[in-house]
Enzyme design. Structure first.
Site, PDB file in Angstrom:
ATOM      1  N   ASP A 152     124.059  81.173   2.119  1.00  0.00           N
ATOM      2  CA  ASP A 152     122.679  80.669   2.874  1.00  0.00           C
ATOM      3  C   ASP A 152     122.440  81.197   4.080  1.00  0.00           C
ATOM      4  OD1 ASP A 152     120.685  78.717   2.767  1.00  0.00           O
ATOM      5  OD2 ASP A 152     122.002  77.043   3.571  1.00  0.00           O
ATOM      6  N   TYR A 154     119.515  81.948   7.268  1.00  0.00           N
ATOM      7  CA  TYR A 154     118.839  81.022   8.237  1.00  0.00           C
ATOM      8  C   TYR A 154     117.753  81.938   8.605  1.00  0.00           C
ATOM      9  CZ  TYR A 154     119.252  78.117  12.573  1.00  0.00           C
ATOM     10  OH  TYR A 154     118.957  77.040  13.601  1.00  0.00           O
ATOM     11  N   HIS A 159     112.041  77.346  12.076  1.00  0.00           N
ATOM     12  CA  HIS A 159     113.258  76.426  11.932  1.00  0.00           C
ATOM     13  C   HIS A 159     114.268  76.435  12.826  1.00  0.00           C
ATOM     14  CE1 HIS A 159     116.336  73.975   9.995  1.00  0.00           C
ATOM     15  NE2 HIS A 159     117.181  74.823   9.877  1.00  0.00           N
ATOM     16  N   ARG A 168     119.576  73.610  22.689  1.00  0.00           N
ATOM     17  CA  ARG A 168     119.827  74.213  23.963  1.00  0.00           C
ATOM     18  C   ARG A 168     118.439  74.550  24.938  1.00  0.00           C
ATOM     19  NH1 ARG A 168     122.165  76.772  19.911  1.00  0.00           N
ATOM     20  NH2 ARG A 168     120.193  77.889  19.361  1.00  0.00           N
ATOM     21  N   GLU A 225     116.868  70.048   2.845  1.00  0.00           N
ATOM     22  CA  GLU A 225     116.255  71.361   3.487  1.00  0.00           C
ATOM     23  C   GLU A 225     115.486  71.771   2.248  1.00  0.00           C
ATOM     24  OE1 GLU A 225     119.673  72.526   6.789  1.00  0.00           O
ATOM     25  OE2 GLU A 225     119.688  73.406   4.859  1.00  0.00           O
ATOM     26  N   GLU A 227     113.987  75.032   0.639  1.00  0.00           N
ATOM     27  CA  GLU A 227     114.385  76.337   0.873  1.00  0.00           C
ATOM     28  C   GLU A 227     113.931  76.914  -0.748  1.00  0.00           C
ATOM     29  OE1 GLU A 227     118.589  77.209   1.739  1.00  0.00           O
ATOM     30  OE2 GLU A 227     118.813  75.537   2.722  1.00  0.00           O
ATOM     31  N   ASP A 259     119.029  72.331   0.054  1.00  0.00           N
ATOM     32  CA  ASP A 259     120.393  72.224   0.513  1.00  0.00           C
ATOM     33  C   ASP A 259     120.859  71.177   1.203  1.00  0.00           C
ATOM     34  OD1 ASP A 259     122.965  73.152   0.804  1.00  0.00           O
ATOM     35  OD2 ASP A 259     122.408  74.465   2.809  1.00  0.00           O
ATOM     36  N   ARG A 263     123.801  65.702   8.631  1.00  0.00           N
ATOM     37  CA  ARG A 263     123.648  66.216  10.183  1.00  0.00           C
ATOM     38  C   ARG A 263     124.624  65.569  10.930  1.00  0.00           C
ATOM     39  NH1 ARG A 263     120.653  70.630   9.181  1.00  0.00           N
ATOM     40  NH2 ARG A 263     118.647  70.195   8.179  1.00  0.00           N
ATOM     41  N   GLN A 266     127.951  67.448  10.431  1.00  0.00           N
ATOM     42  CA  GLN A 266     127.875  68.877  10.809  1.00  0.00           C
ATOM     43  C   GLN A 266     127.665  69.178  12.429  1.00  0.00           C
ATOM     44  OE1 GLN A 266     124.019  70.615   9.521  1.00  0.00           O
ATOM     45  NE2 GLN A 266     124.450  72.530  10.495  1.00  0.00           N
ATOM     46  N   TYR A 270     130.645  71.633  13.158  1.00  0.00           N
ATOM     47  CA  TYR A 270     130.412  72.984  12.825  1.00  0.00           C
ATOM     48  C   TYR A 270     130.800  74.152  14.186  1.00  0.00           C
ATOM     49  CZ  TYR A 270     126.770  73.078  16.868  1.00  0.00           C
ATOM     50  OH  TYR A 270     126.003  73.192  18.043  1.00  0.00           O
ATOM     51  N   LYS A 279     127.548  70.495   4.400  1.00  0.00           N
ATOM     52  CA  LYS A 279     126.926  71.116   3.380  1.00  0.00           C
ATOM     53  C   LYS A 279     127.317  71.323   1.882  1.00  0.00           C
ATOM     54  CE  LYS A 279     123.482  72.885   6.566  1.00  0.00           C
ATOM     55  NZ  LYS A 279     122.226  72.878   6.599  1.00  0.00           N
ATOM     56  N   THR A 283     124.042  70.898  -3.553  1.00  0.00           N
ATOM     57  CA  THR A 283     122.975  71.712  -3.229  1.00  0.00           C
ATOM     58  C   THR A 283     122.163  72.004  -4.699  1.00  0.00           C
ATOM     59  OG1 THR A 283     124.183  73.261  -1.749  1.00  0.00           O
ATOM     60  CG2 THR A 283     122.242  74.224  -2.825  1.00  0.00           C
ATOM     61  N   THR A 376     116.214  76.579   5.595  1.00  0.00           N
ATOM     62  CA  THR A 376     115.176  75.918   5.747  1.00  0.00           C
ATOM     63  C   THR A 376     113.808  76.822   5.960  1.00  0.00           C
ATOM     64  OG1 THR A 376     116.384  74.038   6.292  1.00  0.00           O
ATOM     65  CG2 THR A 376     113.977  73.487   6.805  1.00  0.00           C
ATOM     66  N   GLU A 390     113.888  68.122  11.660  1.00  0.00           N
ATOM     67  CA  GLU A 390     112.575  68.666  12.518  1.00  0.00           C
ATOM     68  C   GLU A 390     111.548  67.655  12.365  1.00  0.00           C
ATOM     69  OE1 GLU A 390     111.710  73.123  12.033  1.00  0.00           O
ATOM     70  OE2 GLU A 390     113.245  72.733  10.377  1.00  0.00           O
TER      71      GLU A 390
END
Length: 441
Positions: A152, A154, A159, A168, A225, A227, A259, A263, A266, A270, A279, A283, A376, A390
Site C-alpha cells: 500500500d 501513500y 492526503h 505536525r 480509504e 483507493e 483499505d 484510526r 493506528q 504506528y 489496517k 481490505t 488514499t 480528512e
C-alpha cells in the site's frame, strides 16, 4: 465509427465493448471461472477457450501458459503444471496475468471481434449464447486472483499533507522523504476480500488522550480509504529491478479499493514501524479488473514533480488516467446512499510506473497477481477528501447527512461504496463498485 456490440449497452453502463474488464465468477450450481463484463452480462471465457478461440494467442516460449494457448495437452506439460492447462476455467486469473501484454492485447482483440455488432459467430448462435452469457445479477463474484503479496503506497499529496498537518502542523506536514520517493508499507494479502463482503469492526489496543495506560476493545474510529490498486502481470527475478520504462508492461489492470482503517488503533500502534492491526483486518476490492488498454483513451500526462525525481524514477511522458472517483455512505436509517466525496485518480502525485519501479529498484521480486495500492486519493478541496479522517478533520467537524444524522467515523450498520469511471464520447469505462457493510465487533 465507434466500436459497437450486438449486446445492447446503455451509455451510462460501466461495461461497454470498449471496456471488457476481467473477473472471476461462480454461476449457480457451477464452478468458478473467468469472464468479462459486457453491459449487465458476463461472457464466459472458459467456454470460448474450450471452443478454441484463443489458440493463436502465444506467450513467451517455454511458458506453461504458452503451452496452453498453443494447444499442447496435459501430458506434454512439465511435471507439476497439470493444473495450469486452462487459463480461464480455474478460479483465478493468475496464469493469464503472467502471460504479458502481447497475449493480453491479442485476447482483447479476439473478444471485441466476437462481441462486435458485425460478427455473427455469437450474435446469431442462440444455443451458444444461452450457454456462454450469464446475468451479473445471477452469479457470485469472487476475488479476481490469488493475491500473493500486497503493498500500500501513500501517493496522494493532498492526503499526505492533510494528515501531516493534523499531526505536525502545516509547516512540517510532509516528511522529508515524501517528495523524493513513493512511500509505502507491506500489507496483509490474506484479509483482502471481494466487494460485498461484510466488515467486522476490529478490536485492538487504544490509548485515550487522558489515560495513563491503553485499553482493549472495539475501534471507535473506524474509517474508509478511497483507493485504487493495480495487479502485477509478469513478475521480475529476484535481484533484477524493473526499469521505469518497462514498468507498464508489468501492469495488468486496475481495481477500486477500500483499505478499511481503525484510526484509534493506528494512533497508538504506528510508531515506530507504521500500520499493523489498524489496517490488516480487512481490505475490500472491486471484482472487475479494468485493463490498461481499456484506460488508454483516458491517459493524461503526469503533472510536473518538484523536486525532479532521481533518474530511476524519471520517465519521458510519464502518465496518469482521468478516472473519476466517488464514495457513498448509506446508514441503516437511510433509503438511498449519499455521496460524501468526489476525487480523481489524477490526484496521485506518484505514478503507477514510479511505484512499480521504486518497489523493485532494490531487487525485490514481484510476482503475477501481486497487488499494489495507491493509498488514499484526496483532492485539493474539502469535498474531495478521501477518508473520514480528512472529511471530519479527525472527528472535529462531523459529517452532516441528508437525513439529519451526523458521522465523525463509520458506525455499525453503515455501508460504504466506492465507484469509479472514465467518461468517453457516448460511453464510459467503469470499474463497478467496491462496497462493504460494517458489523459490530
Amino acid at each position: 465509427m465507434p466500436l459497437k456490440s450486438f449486446i445492447e449497452v446503455p451509455p451510462d453502463s460501466d461495461f461497454p465493448i470498449q471496456n471488457l474488464p476481467y473477473g472471476i465468477f461462480r454461476p449457480r450450481g457451477g464452478t468458478a471461472r473467468a469472464g468479462v463484463a459486457i453491459g449487465d452480462l458476463i461472457l464466459d471465457l472458459s467456454i470460448l477457450e474450450e471452443l478454441g478461440h484463443f489458440r493463436d494467442v502465444v506467450a513467451a516460449p517455454g511458458d506453461v501458459a504458452a503451452a496452453v494457448f498453443s494447444g499442447r495437452t496435459r501430458n506434454n506439460l512439465p511435471p507439476g503444471t497439470a493444473a495450469a492447462t486452462s487459463l480461464f476455467a480455474g478460479g483465478s486469473l493468475n496464469t493469464f496475468m503472467a502471460l504479458g501484454r502481447p497475449a493480453w492485447t491479442k485476447t482483447r482483440a479476439i473478444l471485441q471481434n466476437l462481441l462486435s455488432a458485425d460478427n455473427g459467430a455469437l450474435r446469431d448462435n442462440t444455443e451458444l449464447r444461452a450457454r456462454i452469457f450469464h446475468k451479473q445479477s445471477e452469479v457470485t463474484m469472487q476475488l479476481p486472483a490469488r493475491i500473493g503479496d500486497y503493498t500500500d503506497f501513500y501517493s496522494s499529496y493532498h492526503h499526505a499533507h492533510n494528515v501531516g498537518t493534523m499531526l505536525r502542523g502545516p509547516e512540517n506536514a510532509l516528511m522529508p522523504n515524501w517528495k523524493w520517493l513513493p512511500v509505502a508499507y507491506h500489507g496483509r494479502a490474506s484479509s483482502i476480500v471481494v466487494s460485498g463482503t461484510e466488515v467486522r469492526r476490529p478490536n485492538g489496543q487504544t490509548k485515550p488522550p487522558d489515560a495513563s495506560a491503553p485499553v482493549f476493545g472495539p475501534s471507535k474510529s473506524l474509517d474508509f480509504e478511497l483507493e485504487t490498486a493495480f495487479f502485477i502481470g509478469p513478475g521480475n527475478p529476484l535481484g533484477q529491478p524493473v526499469s521505469i520504462d518497462q514498468a507498464e508492461d508489468h501492469i495488468f489492470g486496475i481495481v477500486l479499493m477500500n483499505d478499511w482503517s481503525a484510526r484509534d488503533v493506528q494512533t497508538w500502534e504506528y510508531q515506530p514501524l507504521g500500520p499493523f492491526l489498524a489496517k490488516n483486518f480487512c481490505t475490500s476490492i472491486s471484482p472487475w479488473v479494468v485493463t490498461l488498454e481499456a484506460l488508454e483513451p483516458f491517459r493524461q500526462n503526469l503533472a510536473a514533480q518538484d523536486p525532479a525525481p532521481l533518474p530511476y524514477l524519471k520517465r519521458a511522458n510519464d502518465f496518469t488516467f482521468d478516472i473519476q472517483l466517488e464514495a457513498r455512505l448509506q446508514t441503516a436509517r437511510m433509503r438511498e446512499p449519499q455521496t460524501i466525496t468526489r476525487s480523481n485518480f489524477q490526484n496521485l502525485y506518484w505514478s503507477i510506473a514510479q511505484q512499480l519501479a521504486h518497489h523493485t529498484v532494490n531487487g525485490c521480486n514481484l510476482q503475477p497477481a501481486d497487488l499494489l495500492a495507491s493509498g488514499t486519493i484526496s483532492g485539493s478541496t474539502e469535498e474531495s477528501r478521501g477518508c473520514m479522517l480528512e472529511l471530519t478533520w479527525r472527528g472535529q467537524n462531523p459529517l452532516k447527512l441528508a437525513d439529519g444524522e451526523t458521522r465523525k467515523w463509520l458506525e455499525d450498520g453503515d455501508t460504504l461504496s466506492i465507484t469509479g469511471w472514465c467518461q468517453g464520447d457516448g460511453y464510459r469505462v467503469g470499474f463497478g463498485e467496491v462496497s462493504g457493510r460494517i458489523n459490530g465487533a
